[in-house]
Design a protein around this motif. Structure first.
Motif, mmCIF file in Angstrom:
data_model
loop_
_atom_site.group_PDB
_atom_site.id
_atom_site.type_symbol
_atom_site.label_atom_id
_atom_site.label_comp_id
_atom_site.label_asym_id
_atom_site.label_seq_id
_atom_site.Cartn_x
_atom_site.Cartn_y
_atom_site.Cartn_z
ATOM 1 N N ASP A 11 0.831 -1.201 0.000
ATOM 2 C CA ASP A 11 0.000 0.000 0.000
ATOM 3 C C ASP A 11 0.870 1.258 0.000
ATOM 4 O OD1 ASP A 11 -2.554 1.447 0.245
ATOM 5 O OD2 ASP A 11 -1.791 1.952 2.245
ATOM 6 N N LEU A 12 1.917 1.264 0.800
ATOM 7 C CA LEU A 12 2.834 2.410 0.842
ATOM 8 C C LEU A 12 3.468 2.618 -0.528
ATOM 9 C CD1 LEU A 12 4.459 4.631 2.235
ATOM 10 C CD2 LEU A 12 6.044 2.844 3.029
ATOM 11 N N TYR A 13 3.916 1.537 -1.137
ATOM 12 C CA TYR A 13 4.548 1.651 -2.449
ATOM 13 C C TYR A 13 3.556 2.182 -3.488
ATOM 14 C CZ TYR A 13 7.181 0.568 -6.632
ATOM 15 O OH TYR A 13 7.834 0.677 -7.834
ATOM 16 N N ARG A 14 2.329 1.682 -3.483
ATOM 17 C CA ARG A 14 1.312 2.158 -4.433
ATOM 18 C C ARG A 14 1.028 3.645 -4.230
ATOM 19 N NH1 ARG A 14 -0.421 -2.970 -3.633
ATOM 20 N NH2 ARG A 14 -1.727 -2.467 -1.860
ATOM 21 N N ARG A 15 0.931 4.085 -2.972
ATOM 22 C CA ARG A 15 0.693 5.505 -2.698
ATOM 23 C C ARG A 15 1.886 6.354 -3.148
ATOM 24 N NH1 ARG A 15 -0.007 6.560 2.883
ATOM 25 N NH2 ARG A 15 0.970 4.572 3.331
ATOM 26 N N TYR A 16 3.084 5.857 -2.922
ATOM 27 C CA TYR A 16 4.303 6.549 -3.337
ATOM 28 C C TYR A 16 4.332 6.695 -4.862
ATOM 29 C CZ TYR A 16 9.402 6.875 -4.257
ATOM 30 O OH TYR A 16 10.646 7.227 -4.708
ATOM 31 N N MET A 17 4.056 5.629 -5.578
ATOM 32 C CA MET A 17 4.069 5.687 -7.039
ATOM 33 C C MET A 17 2.930 6.551 -7.579
ATOM 34 S SD MET A 17 6.675 4.138 -8.347
ATOM 35 C CE MET A 17 7.537 5.058 -7.080
ATOM 36 N N ALA A 18 1.770 6.527 -6.936
ATOM 37 C CA ALA A 18 0.655 7.380 -7.361
ATOM 38 C C ALA A 18 1.014 8.849 -7.157
ATOM 39 C CB ALA A 18 -0.618 7.028 -6.593
ATOM 40 N N ALA A 47 2.550 14.060 -9.454
ATOM 41 C CA ALA A 47 3.494 15.180 -9.519
ATOM 42 C C ALA A 47 4.061 15.328 -10.933
ATOM 43 C CB ALA A 47 4.614 14.983 -8.507
ATOM 44 N N GLN A 48 4.403 14.212 -11.569
ATOM 45 C CA GLN A 48 4.943 14.257 -12.923
ATOM 46 C C GLN A 48 3.910 14.765 -13.927
ATOM 47 O OE1 GLN A 48 8.253 13.546 -14.003
ATOM 48 N NE2 GLN A 48 8.380 13.933 -11.814
ATOM 49 N N ARG A 49 2.673 14.300 -13.811
ATOM 50 C CA ARG A 49 1.609 14.777 -14.714
ATOM 51 C C ARG A 49 1.420 16.276 -14.565
ATOM 52 N NH1 ARG A 49 -1.053 10.227 -13.118
ATOM 53 N NH2 ARG A 49 -2.255 11.387 -11.590
ATOM 54 N N HIS A 50 1.437 16.740 -13.320
ATOM 55 C CA HIS A 50 1.243 18.166 -13.076
ATOM 56 C C HIS A 50 2.366 18.987 -13.717
ATOM 57 C CE1 HIS A 50 0.099 21.901 -11.215
ATOM 58 N NE2 HIS A 50 1.367 22.043 -10.877
ATOM 59 N N VAL A 51 3.595 18.592 -13.476
ATOM 60 C CA VAL A 51 4.749 19.346 -13.988
ATOM 61 C C VAL A 51 4.734 19.401 -15.517
ATOM 62 C CG1 VAL A 51 7.277 19.280 -14.213
ATOM 63 C CG2 VAL A 51 6.209 18.991 -11.974
ATOM 64 N N ARG A 52 4.321 18.316 -16.143
ATOM 65 C CA ARG A 52 4.294 18.291 -17.617
ATOM 66 C C ARG A 52 3.276 19.269 -18.193
ATOM 67 N NH1 ARG A 52 5.000 12.569 -17.020
ATOM 68 N NH2 ARG A 52 2.754 12.283 -17.145
ATOM 69 N N THR A 53 2.239 19.580 -17.443
ATOM 70 C CA THR A 53 1.177 20.430 -17.995
ATOM 71 C C THR A 53 1.118 21.829 -17.386
ATOM 72 O OG1 THR A 53 -0.433 19.565 -16.417
ATOM 73 C CG2 THR A 53 -0.257 18.428 -18.540
ATOM 74 N N CYS A 54 1.850 22.066 -16.315
ATOM 75 C CA CYS A 54 1.769 23.358 -15.616
ATOM 76 C C CYS A 54 2.757 24.360 -16.201
ATOM 77 C CB CYS A 54 2.048 23.168 -14.131
ATOM 78 S SG CYS A 54 1.895 24.707 -13.190
ATOM 79 N N GLU A 55 2.246 25.507 -16.535
ATOM 80 C CA GLU A 55 3.110 26.566 -17.058
ATOM 81 C C GLU A 55 3.690 27.438 -15.944
ATOM 82 O OE1 GLU A 55 1.048 28.712 -20.091
ATOM 83 O OE2 GLU A 55 0.561 26.891 -21.200
ATOM 84 N N ALA A 56 3.140 27.327 -14.733
ATOM 85 C CA ALA A 56 3.600 28.163 -13.628
ATOM 86 C C ALA A 56 4.752 27.540 -12.847
ATOM 87 C CB ALA A 56 2.443 28.454 -12.671
ATOM 88 N N CYS A 57 4.871 26.211 -12.844
ATOM 89 C CA CYS A 57 5.944 25.551 -12.101
ATOM 90 C C CYS A 57 7.299 25.842 -12.743
ATOM 91 C CB CYS A 57 5.713 24.043 -12.046
ATOM 92 S SG CYS A 57 4.448 23.528 -10.881
ATOM 93 N N ALA A 115 2.835 22.445 -5.308
ATOM 94 C CA ALA A 115 3.540 22.338 -4.029
ATOM 95 C C ALA A 115 2.990 21.218 -3.144
ATOM 96 C CB ALA A 115 3.514 23.673 -3.296
ATOM 97 N N PRO A 116 1.673 21.102 -2.954
ATOM 98 C CA PRO A 116 1.170 19.990 -2.137
ATOM 99 C C PRO A 116 1.479 18.616 -2.766
ATOM 100 C CG PRO A 116 -0.540 21.641 -2.447
ATOM 101 C CD PRO A 116 0.593 22.011 -3.333
ATOM 102 N N LEU A 117 1.485 18.551 -4.076
ATOM 103 C CA LEU A 117 1.836 17.289 -4.734
ATOM 104 C C LEU A 117 3.286 16.932 -4.448
ATOM 105 C CD1 LEU A 117 0.128 17.899 -8.205
ATOM 106 C CD2 LEU A 117 -0.704 16.446 -6.339
ATOM 107 N N ASP A 118 4.168 17.917 -4.515
ATOM 108 C CA ASP A 118 5.583 17.698 -4.204
ATOM 109 C C ASP A 118 5.777 17.303 -2.744
ATOM 110 O OD1 ASP A 118 6.334 18.259 -6.789
ATOM 111 O OD2 ASP A 118 7.062 20.287 -6.343
ATOM 112 N N GLU A 119 5.052 17.964 -1.846
ATOM 113 C CA GLU A 119 5.167 17.656 -0.422
ATOM 114 C C GLU A 119 4.716 16.229 -0.132
ATOM 115 O OE1 GLU A 119 2.967 20.725 1.585
ATOM 116 O OE2 GLU A 119 4.295 22.282 0.795
#
Length: 62
Positions: A8-15, A20-30, A40-44
């Motif tokens: 469960d920990l591993y699945r949550r870590y990978m999710a 975070a990766q999906r967000h960074v690929r589409t965010c123009e502000a990051c 920021a909350p995704l990174d945290e």
């Protein structure tokens, strides 16, 4: 002892990594090293889960 909590920990870590990766690929502000208010909350979360996973791996080897 079951492998369920670790799985469960591993699945949550990978999710969290995927989110975070999906967000960074589409965010123009990051920017490198500076996430936007949505990123920021995704990174945290990713950082916390990564630390927990690394700790789990360390305790497993002891």
């Amino acid at each position: 002892m079951t492998n369920r909590p670790a799985g469960d920990l591993y699945r949550r870590y990978m999710a969290a990594f995927d989110a975070a990766q999906r967000h960074v690929r589409t965010c123009e502000a990051c920017q490198p090293g500076q996430a936007c208010t949505t990123g920021a909350p995704l990174d945290e979360r990713l950082t916390r889960l990564q630390a927990a996973w690394i700790e789990h791996l360390g305790t497993r080897r002891s």
